[in-house]
Design a protein around this motif. Structure first.
Motif, PDB file in Angstrom:
ATOM      1  N   VAL A  73     -31.972  -3.279   6.428  1.00 55.79           N
ATOM      2  CA  VAL A  73     -32.841  -3.399   5.259  1.00 55.79           C
ATOM      3  C   VAL A  73     -32.106  -4.095   4.119  1.00 55.79           C
ATOM      4  CG1 VAL A  73     -34.099  -2.101   3.497  1.00 55.79           C
ATOM      5  CG2 VAL A  73     -34.227  -1.387   5.895  1.00 55.79           C
ATOM      6  N   ILE A  74     -30.860  -3.703   3.881  1.00 53.92           N
ATOM      7  CA  ILE A  74     -30.077  -4.295   2.790  1.00 53.92           C
ATOM      8  C   ILE A  74     -29.846  -5.782   3.039  1.00 53.92           C
ATOM      9  CG2 ILE A  74     -27.808  -4.256   1.685  1.00 53.92           C
ATOM     10  CD1 ILE A  74     -27.778  -1.207   2.200  1.00 53.92           C
ATOM     11  N   ASN A  75     -29.517  -6.152   4.265  1.00 48.50           N
ATOM     12  CA  ASN A  75     -29.260  -7.566   4.571  1.00 48.50           C
ATOM     13  C   ASN A  75     -30.513  -8.423   4.385  1.00 48.50           C
ATOM     14  OD1 ASN A  75     -26.575  -7.088   5.186  1.00 48.50           O
ATOM     15  ND2 ASN A  75     -26.986  -6.764   7.369  1.00 48.50           N
ATOM     16  N   ARG A  76     -31.666  -7.902   4.761  1.00 51.17           N
ATOM     17  CA  ARG A  76     -32.901  -8.671   4.588  1.00 51.17           C
ATOM     18  C   ARG A  76     -33.214  -8.899   3.114  1.00 51.17           C
ATOM     19  NH1 ARG A  76     -37.114  -6.214   9.172  1.00 51.17           N
ATOM     20  NH2 ARG A  76     -35.920  -6.939  11.001  1.00 51.17           N
ATOM     21  N   LEU A  77     -32.990  -7.881   2.305  1.00 49.90           N
ATOM     22  CA  LEU A  77     -33.233  -8.044   0.867  1.00 49.90           C
ATOM     23  C   LEU A  77     -32.253  -9.044   0.253  1.00 49.90           C
ATOM     24  CD1 LEU A  77     -33.897  -4.328  -0.167  1.00 49.90           C
ATOM     25  CD2 LEU A  77     -35.573  -6.169   0.040  1.00 49.90           C
ATOM     26  N   ASN A  78     -30.991  -8.952   0.638  1.00 55.66           N
ATOM     27  CA  ASN A  78     -30.010  -9.896   0.107  1.00 55.66           C
ATOM     28  C   ASN A  78     -30.272 -11.320   0.598  1.00 55.66           C
ATOM     29  OD1 ASN A  78     -28.387  -8.180  -1.532  1.00 55.66           O
ATOM     30  ND2 ASN A  78     -27.372  -7.370   0.300  1.00 55.66           N
ATOM     31  N   ASN A  79     -30.726 -11.458   1.838  1.00 50.72           N
ATOM     32  CA  ASN A  79     -31.059 -12.794   2.331  1.00 50.72           C
ATOM     33  C   ASN A  79     -32.228 -13.394   1.562  1.00 50.72           C
ATOM     34  OD1 ASN A  79     -29.036 -12.673   4.245  1.00 50.72           O
ATOM     35  ND2 ASN A  79     -30.379 -11.890   5.861  1.00 50.72           N
ATOM     36  N   LYS A  80     -33.211 -12.537   1.247  1.00 47.78           N
ATOM     37  CA  LYS A  80     -34.350 -13.017   0.463  1.00 47.78           C
ATOM     38  C   LYS A  80     -33.900 -13.443  -0.929  1.00 47.78           C
ATOM     39  CE  LYS A  80     -38.675 -13.775  -0.479  1.00 47.78           C
ATOM     40  NZ  LYS A  80     -39.404 -14.924   0.143  1.00 47.78           N
ATOM     41  N   LEU A  81     -33.027 -12.684  -1.536  1.00 47.34           N
ATOM     42  CA  LEU A  81     -32.512 -13.046  -2.858  1.00 47.34           C
ATOM     43  C   LEU A  81     -31.683 -14.329  -2.790  1.00 47.34           C
ATOM     44  CD1 LEU A  81     -31.484  -9.530  -4.231  1.00 47.34           C
ATOM     45  CD2 LEU A  81     -33.219 -11.044  -5.194  1.00 47.34           C
ATOM     46  N   SER A  82     -30.936 -14.475  -1.712  1.00 53.92           N
ATOM     47  CA  SER A  82     -30.143 -15.695  -1.555  1.00 53.92           C
ATOM     48  C   SER A  82     -31.036 -16.926  -1.464  1.00 53.92           C
ATOM     49  CB  SER A  82     -29.252 -15.586  -0.316  1.00 53.92           C
ATOM     50  OG  SER A  82     -28.468 -16.743  -0.143  1.00 53.92           O
ATOM     51  N   ASP A  83     -32.170 -16.782  -0.768  1.00 57.47           N
ATOM     52  CA  ASP A  83     -33.124 -17.896  -0.691  1.00 57.47           C
ATOM     53  C   ASP A  83     -33.700 -18.234  -2.063  1.00 57.47           C
ATOM     54  OD1 ASP A  83     -32.694 -17.942   2.031  1.00 57.47           O
ATOM     55  OD2 ASP A  83     -34.448 -16.708   2.507  1.00 57.47           O
ATOM     56  N   LEU A  84     -33.750 -17.239  -2.937  1.00 54.72           N
ATOM     57  CA  LEU A  84     -34.286 -17.457  -4.275  1.00 54.72           C
ATOM     58  C   LEU A  84     -33.207 -17.882  -5.268  1.00 54.72           C
ATOM     59  CD1 LEU A  84     -36.720 -14.399  -4.465  1.00 54.72           C
ATOM     60  CD2 LEU A  84     -37.323 -16.799  -4.058  1.00 54.72           C
ATOM     61  N   GLY A  85     -31.984 -18.026  -4.800  1.00 54.91           N
ATOM     62  CA  GLY A  85     -30.912 -18.501  -5.666  1.00 54.91           C
ATOM     63  C   GLY A  85     -30.004 -17.436  -6.226  1.00 54.91           C
ATOM     64  N   VAL A  86     -30.235 -16.170  -5.878  1.00 54.66           N
ATOM     65  CA  VAL A  86     -29.382 -15.077  -6.358  1.00 54.66           C
ATOM     66  C   VAL A  86     -28.444 -14.684  -5.217  1.00 54.66           C
ATOM     67  CG1 VAL A  86     -29.295 -12.757  -7.337  1.00 54.66           C
ATOM     68  CG2 VAL A  86     -31.216 -14.272  -7.875  1.00 54.66           C
ATOM     69  N   THR A  87     -27.213 -15.130  -5.273  1.00 55.49           N
ATOM     70  CA  THR A  87     -26.244 -14.856  -4.214  1.00 55.49           C
ATOM     71  C   THR A  87     -25.370 -13.657  -4.592  1.00 55.49           C
ATOM     72  OG1 THR A  87     -24.665 -16.396  -5.202  1.00 55.49           O
ATOM     73  CG2 THR A  87     -26.208 -17.298  -3.578  1.00 55.49           C
ATOM     74  N   GLY A  88     -24.387 -13.361  -3.729  1.00 58.33           N
ATOM     75  CA  GLY A  88     -23.444 -12.280  -4.035  1.00 58.33           C
ATOM     76  C   GLY A  88     -23.852 -10.914  -3.528  1.00 58.33           C
ATOM     77  N   ASN A  89     -24.966 -10.824  -2.805  1.00 60.61           N
ATOM     78  CA  ASN A  89     -25.423  -9.553  -2.222  1.00 60.61           C
ATOM     79  C   ASN A  89     -25.485  -8.427  -3.269  1.00 60.61           C
ATOM     80  OD1 ASN A  89     -25.490 -10.795   0.304  1.00 60.61           O
ATOM     81  ND2 ASN A  89     -23.371 -10.214   0.766  1.00 60.61           N
ATOM     82  N   PRO A  90     -26.379  -8.548  -4.248  1.00 59.78           N
ATOM     83  CA  PRO A  90     -26.469  -7.505  -5.289  1.00 59.78           C
ATOM     84  C   PRO A  90     -27.039  -6.186  -4.788  1.00 59.78           C
ATOM     85  CG  PRO A  90     -28.231  -9.094  -5.566  1.00 59.78           C
ATOM     86  CD  PRO A  90     -27.336  -9.645  -4.501  1.00 59.78           C
ATOM     87  N   VAL A  91     -27.795  -6.211  -3.680  1.00 63.32           N
ATOM     88  CA  VAL A  91     -28.374  -4.978  -3.148  1.00 63.32           C
ATOM     89  C   VAL A  91     -27.311  -4.282  -2.309  1.00 63.32           C
ATOM     90  CG1 VAL A  91     -30.230  -3.958  -1.778  1.00 63.32           C
ATOM     91  CG2 VAL A  91     -30.660  -6.021  -3.132  1.00 63.32           C
ATOM     92  N   THR A  92     -26.812  -3.179  -2.782  1.00 58.06           N
ATOM     93  CA  THR A  92     -25.798  -2.397  -2.089  1.00 58.06           C
ATOM     94  C   THR A  92     -26.429  -1.122  -1.520  1.00 58.06           C
ATOM     95  OG1 THR A  92     -25.193  -1.261  -4.135  1.00 58.06           O
ATOM     96  CG2 THR A  92     -23.993  -3.282  -3.590  1.00 58.06           C
TER      97      THR A  92
END
Length: 274
Positions: A73-92
């Motif tokens: 679940v965390i990886n999918r949310l971070n991947n979605k954010l990365s596609d939107l330009g927010v990198t760094g895996n903020p969802v922990t």
């Protein structure tokens, strides 16, 4: 010869007998009461421990967040954010834990409360500021909604629902045993106080009860995978992680009870001999 001497010759005075000493009350050991207290300590340790760990949605969500299910679940949310330009895996794991707690509550048949998205929004905005991009309200809101949908989808599979029925039955059984153990403990403590044997039985009860709790925890650790229902590998791994976490707490608490029981034994013997 005086009159007193003549009377003493023919009528010797007999020595007075000392009164019989009163028998002192002897200490009566009650090993059966100590063993019964140990059984109650075991029941309370297991049932309360499971209620606060395995059958607690908040605690279990923390375990799930560190499992493969939570990582997915965390990886999918971070991947979605990365596609939107927010990198760094903020969802922990800590950020996703409230959403996973909602799914665990559904797993236990409890009503799922709405999740406060403040922590998730703050994490996204902080990382977006670091990346030099803007995190709009619509973006954070869409990620929060996506998190809820991912968790709901994850815990609504057929395999999860099969495991949920087993968990809900075990949770209800644990509640009934806990109530019975509390009632029996109240009656037993009242009886122990009435015969002045509470402190004498507390030490053996805690020591033996803690030892039994450790044994139950260790045995349960190894036989847990065999006791789980036949389901998918992911669900089996998830339930094993939850069970092992709760049993680890049970073993730790049992060890603490052994130490407290030995201290109670030492203290009781010291004050009794003083």
């Amino acid at each position: 010869m005086s009159e007193n001497t003549r009377m003493a010759r023919y009528h010797p005075t007999e020595p007075k007998q000392a009164p019989d000493p009163q028998p002192q009350a002897t200490y009566q050991r009650r090993p059966a009461l100590g063993r019964w207290l140990a059984v109650l300590v075991l029941l309370l340790t297991v049932t309360v421990g499971l209620k606060l760990t395995v059958f607690n949605a908040t605690y279990t969500a923390g375990v799930v967040s560190r499992s493969t299910v939570g990582e997915r679940v965390i990886n999918r949310l971070n991947n979605k954010l990365s596609d939107l330009g927010v990198t760094g895996n903020p969802v922990t794991a800590s950020v996703a834990q409230p959403y996973l707690a909602m799914g665990v509550a559904q797993l236990y048949g409890q009503s799922a409360n709405s999740v406060d998205a403040t922590e998730l929004t703050s994490a996204i905005e902080t990382q977006a500021s670091t990346d030099g991009v803007s995190a709009s309200t619509s973006l954070t809101k869409s990620i929060a909604q996506r998190a809820e949908k991912l968790v709901t989808k994850t815990f609504n599979t057929t395999a999860m629902q099969t495991a949920a029925s087993q968990l809900q039955w075990a949770r209800q059984l644990n509640f009934y045993v806990l109530v019975a153990a509390l009632l029996l403990t109240a009656v037993t403590v009242g009886y122990a106080l009435s015969v002045h044997h509470f402190w004498a039985g507390l030490g053996p009860g805690l020591t033996l009860g803690g030892l039994l709790a450790v044994i139950v925890g260790v045995v349960g650790w190894f036989i847990l995978p065999v006791m789980l229902p036949n389901t998918t590998t992911t669900v089996t791994h998830l339930l094993t992680s939850i069970g092992h976490s709760g049993l680890g707490v049970l073993i730790f608490v049992g060890g603490g009870e052994i130490v407290l029981g030995l201290l109670a034994l030492l203290g009781h013997r010291t004050f009794r001999s003083a």
